[in-house]
Design an enzyme around this catalytic site. Structure first.
Site, PDB file in Angstrom:
ATOM      1  CG  ASP A   1      -2.251   0.721   0.975  1.00 23.25           C
ATOM      2  OD1 ASP A   1      -2.242   1.760   0.294  1.00 23.25           O
ATOM      3  OD2 ASP A   1      -3.290   0.237   1.461  1.00 23.25           O
ATOM      4  CG  ASN A   2       0.873   6.121  -0.334  1.00 25.10           C
ATOM      5  OD1 ASN A   2       1.845   6.237   0.408  1.00 25.10           O
ATOM      6  ND2 ASN A   2       0.271   7.165  -0.881  1.00 25.10           N
TER       7      ASN A   2
ATOM      8  CG  LEU B   1      -8.300  -6.937  -2.653  1.00 30.33           C
ATOM      9  CD1 LEU B   1      -8.945  -7.235  -1.304  1.00 30.33           C
ATOM     10  CD2 LEU B   1      -9.204  -7.407  -3.778  1.00 30.33           C
TER      11      LEU B   1
ATOM     12  NE  ARG C   1      -8.539   8.970  -5.566  1.00 36.03           N
ATOM     13  CZ  ARG C   1      -7.822  10.049  -5.856  1.00 36.03           C
ATOM     14  NH1 ARG C   1      -6.611   9.910  -6.412  1.00 36.03           N
ATOM     15  NH2 ARG C   1      -8.290  11.249  -5.616  1.00 36.03           N
ATOM     16  CB  THR C   2     -12.463   3.223  -4.576  1.00 39.14           C
ATOM     17  OG1 THR C   2     -12.199   3.866  -3.326  1.00 39.14           O
ATOM     18  CG2 THR C   2     -11.639   1.949  -4.678  1.00 39.14           C
TER      19      THR C   2
ATOM     20  CB  SER D   1     -16.202  -1.701  -9.456  1.00 33.78           C
ATOM     21  OG  SER D   1     -17.253  -0.894  -8.974  1.00 33.78           O
TER      22      SER D   1
ATOM     23  CE1 TYR E   1     -13.118   2.144  -8.580  1.00 29.17           C
ATOM     24  CE2 TYR E   1     -15.515   2.135  -8.635  1.00 29.17           C
ATOM     25  CZ  TYR E   1     -14.327   1.546  -8.259  1.00 29.17           C
ATOM     26  OH  TYR E   1     -14.337   0.357  -7.572  1.00 29.17           O
TER      27      TYR E   1
ATOM     28  CE  LYS F   1     -14.710   2.983   0.632  1.00 27.74           C
ATOM     29  NZ  LYS F   1     -13.738   2.953  -0.490  1.00 27.74           N
TER      30      LYS F   1
ATOM     31  CG  HIS G   1     -21.679   8.597   5.370  1.00 20.90           C
ATOM     32  ND1 HIS G   1     -20.705   9.414   5.881  1.00 20.90           N
ATOM     33  CD2 HIS G   1     -21.194   8.098   4.204  1.00 20.90           C
ATOM     34  CE1 HIS G   1     -19.666   9.431   5.064  1.00 20.90           C
ATOM     35  NE2 HIS G   1     -19.927   8.636   4.040  1.00 20.90           N
TER      36      HIS G   1
END
Length: 321
Positions: A31-32, A73, A76-77, A114, A141, A178, A187
């Site tokens: 990962d980053n 996996l 950028r989503t 996706s 995306y 996210k 949320h």
């Protein structure tokens, strides 16, 4: 060793936990890692090595003989990002390099596609590979994910086993970072906790009442169970839907969240933001017969079961998976 890219992210970090539960502890996470807001997702997990995504291919050239499987996996989503160059770099070109490395070193591969590839759903939601070149995603995306699916299907050189998974609306623990792209359940929980009420998007489609927009919501624990199944299965390569197979309304999601929190129902509606209104999906539902046909027979969490587990066992106590 098992490699998981995007490992500090939502689904991938849950996969690392699930692999640990199954006694796979030689996990190499890619990962980053400079994005500190995700670092909690990997705390407490059994990990053999951390590899920065920019140095991954050099690392793989040196260690491929020890690698048993790759779960790609990382991506950028953000569906509100419209810079195509970002998606070409991180979603398309990087994925091609992962694919080619798996071909060269004969490493089996599962990668993340996706349901955004289906666009408005004019061609339905069947994971028939013949229709993939005909799909019309609604944002860059989705286009990047569909472009890679098309590219993968066109290749003459393929890993000896590979699977692309079209994730539908995944929700569950470890998604806090996210922000606006986190699930509606996440949320909703925070709105209800802070304000005692929940605002849902108003419908701008005459065929759907407010709150009756429908999505195929799938709990992340089901997603990672399917990943483990494919790691052991290693045949029937191809592209597969990964949803619950049953569309549910946002109103049902909201009511289940209030119920899981033991809170009084208080719902109102707000206009869907104009920047996403024209590309808003009003219905998604995965046809899951293809995955079932190759032997995956475990039942998926219902929305009621998934929301209750997520809210009561993770969100309320502030725990990670």
């Amino acid at each position: 060793m098992i490699i998981v890219t995007g490992a500090a992210g939502f689904i991938a970090s849950c996969l690392v936990s699930r692999l640990n539960q199954a006694n796979f502890n030689d996990i190499v996470v890619v990962d980053n890692f400079s994005i500190s807001k995700k670092e909690r997702n990997l705390q407490g997990k059994k990990i053999k090595e951390f590899v920065d995504r920019d140095g991954f291919f050099e690392w793989l050239d040196e260690n491929y003989e020890e690698v048993e499987f790759i779960f790609h996996l990382g991506a950028r989503t953000d569906t509100t990002e419209f810079n195509k160059d970002v998606f070409d770099l991180l979603n398309l070109d990087y994925s091609k390099k992962v694919w080619n490395a798996c071909c060269e070193y004969q490493i089996p591969l599962v990668y993340a596609s996706s349901a955004a590839t289906y666009g408005a759903g004019a061609l339905g939601y069947d994971d028939d590979e013949a229709i993939i070149p005909l799909l019309k995603p609604l944002n860059p995306y989705g286009e990047s994910k569909n472009d890679f699916d098309i590219w993968a299907l066109e290749q003459t050189a393929k890993p000896f086993f590979w699977a692309g998974l079209k994730f539908f609306n995944v929700y569950g623990p470890n998604e806090y970072h996210k922000e606006r792209m986190a699930s509606v359940i996440y949320h909703a929980y925070n709105q209800i906790r802070e304000k005692g009420r929940l605002a849902l998007f108003r419908s701008h489609n005459p065929n759907y009442a407010d709150g009756e927009q429908m999505r195929d919501f799938i709990y992340v624990k089901d997603v990672v169970d399917v990943c483990l199944f494919l790691m052991h299965h290693r045949k029937n390569s191809g592209i597969y839907n990964l949803g619950s197979g049953k569309a549910r309304t946002f109103m049902s999601l909201a009511l289940n969240t209030f119920d899981a929190m033991g809170a009084e129902v208080n719902i109102d509606f707000m206009d869907t933001p104009e920047n996403i209104r024209d590309n808003y999906q009003y219905f998604t539902e995965a046809n899951m017969s293809k995955l079932r046909s190759i032997g995956y027979d475990k039942p998926f969490y219902t929305l009621e079961e998934g929301v209750q587990d997520y809210v009561q066992n993770y969100l309320v106590p502030g725990k990670f998976y």
